[in-house]
Write a protein that holds these residues in place. Structure first.
Motif, mmCIF file in Angstrom:
data_model
loop_
_atom_site.group_PDB
_atom_site.id
_atom_site.type_symbol
_atom_site.label_atom_id
_atom_site.label_comp_id
_atom_site.label_asym_id
_atom_site.label_seq_id
_atom_site.Cartn_x
_atom_site.Cartn_y
_atom_site.Cartn_z
ATOM 1 N N UNK A 182 0.809 -1.227 0.000
ATOM 2 C CA UNK A 182 0.000 0.000 0.000
ATOM 3 C C UNK A 182 0.840 1.273 0.000
ATOM 4 N N UNK A 183 2.166 1.164 0.137
ATOM 5 C CA UNK A 183 3.025 2.331 0.015
ATOM 6 C C UNK A 183 3.648 2.847 1.298
ATOM 7 N N UNK A 184 3.750 2.015 2.333
ATOM 8 C CA UNK A 184 4.345 2.458 3.597
ATOM 9 C C UNK A 184 5.819 2.818 3.409
ATOM 10 N N UNK A 185 6.582 1.961 2.765
ATOM 11 C CA UNK A 185 8.011 2.228 2.561
ATOM 12 C C UNK A 185 8.216 3.442 1.669
ATOM 13 N N UNK A 186 7.417 3.572 0.639
ATOM 14 C CA UNK A 186 7.504 4.740 -0.249
ATOM 15 C C UNK A 186 7.240 6.006 0.560
ATOM 16 N N UNK A 187 6.268 5.939 1.441
ATOM 17 C CA UNK A 187 5.927 7.094 2.274
ATOM 18 C C UNK A 187 7.097 7.486 3.177
ATOM 19 N N UNK A 188 7.746 6.511 3.766
ATOM 20 C CA UNK A 188 8.893 6.792 4.638
ATOM 21 C C UNK A 188 10.061 7.357 3.819
ATOM 22 N N UNK A 189 10.306 6.802 2.646
ATOM 23 C CA UNK A 189 11.368 7.328 1.777
ATOM 24 C C UNK A 189 11.070 8.764 1.364
ATOM 25 N N UNK A 190 9.816 9.047 1.071
ATOM 26 C CA UNK A 190 9.402 10.409 0.710
ATOM 27 C C UNK A 190 9.651 11.363 1.871
ATOM 28 N N UNK A 191 9.340 10.927 3.075
ATOM 29 C CA UNK A 191 9.568 11.737 4.265
ATOM 30 C C UNK A 191 11.061 12.048 4.425
#
Length: 190
Positions: free
Chosen positions: A159-168
């Motif tokens: 669902x994009x948890x890792x992508x979200x953390x990388x974006x942060x």
């Protein structure tokens, strides 16, 4: 002297446009479906978002909003909505219209480079600003970590948890010098 990383090091992605289907036909279907239930309405505007298309409708005075919100399944059936659902926002905040959001057949890709390069992000004085994506109208949406007492990033697999953390992390690197910010990342699962 710290030099912020240039946006050119981020990969350009081929922007895939969203597949919204036939927008004019959908607008007519919405009007006809509401008319069949005794609600006179017209589609005043269409907002093109990356994952949903919002049809903003004006209704005649005297129509109860609960009558429209109860027609979500009927509208989804008439529109053959992907996923079998539509979202009704009654009313659209700050406006005297009702929003009917239909999922796009194929979502558009929202790239980080475009969000970090946006004027709102570049001119922001907030050091902990973080791009979340784009709203239903396609405008960038940002959050400020300084205004959050806590943050939990959760969701199902893929669902994009890792992508979200990388974006942060990347947004922090593009807004702060090493002397301003330090953080520790702990990954218990490794």
């Amino acid at each position: 002297n710290w030099v912020y990383p240039p946006l050119s090091i981020l990969q350009d992605i081929s922007q895939r446009e969203a597949d919204r289907g036939d927008v004019k036909a959908n607008a007519q279907t919405i009007e006809k479906t509401l008319e069949s239930f005794g609600i006179r309405a017209n589609v005043a505007e269409v907002n093109y978002g990356p994952t949903v298309t919002q049809y903003a409708i004006r209704i005649t005075q005297g129509i109860k909003l609960s009558k429209i919100t109860g027609l979500g399944n009927n509208l989804a059936l008439s529109l053959a909505a992907p996923g079998g659902q539509v979202r009704i926002e009654a009313p659209i905040p700050g406006r005297s219209m009702v929003g009917i959001e239909i999922p796009n057949r194929q979502s558009a890709i929202v790239g980080l480079k475009g969000l970090l390069g946006d004027e709102e992000f570049q001119k922001s004085e907030r050091p902990l600003v973080w791009p979340l994506g784009r709203d239903v109208t396609g405008r960038p949406v940002y959050a400020d970590l300084a205004k959050m007492p806590h943050l939990l990033i959760a969701g199902s697999t893929g669902s994009g948890k890792s992508i979200s953390i990388h974006t942060l992390i990347l947004s922090l690197l593009y807004k702060n010098t090493p002397s301003k910010i330090k953080f520790i990342i702990i990954d218990p699962k490794r």
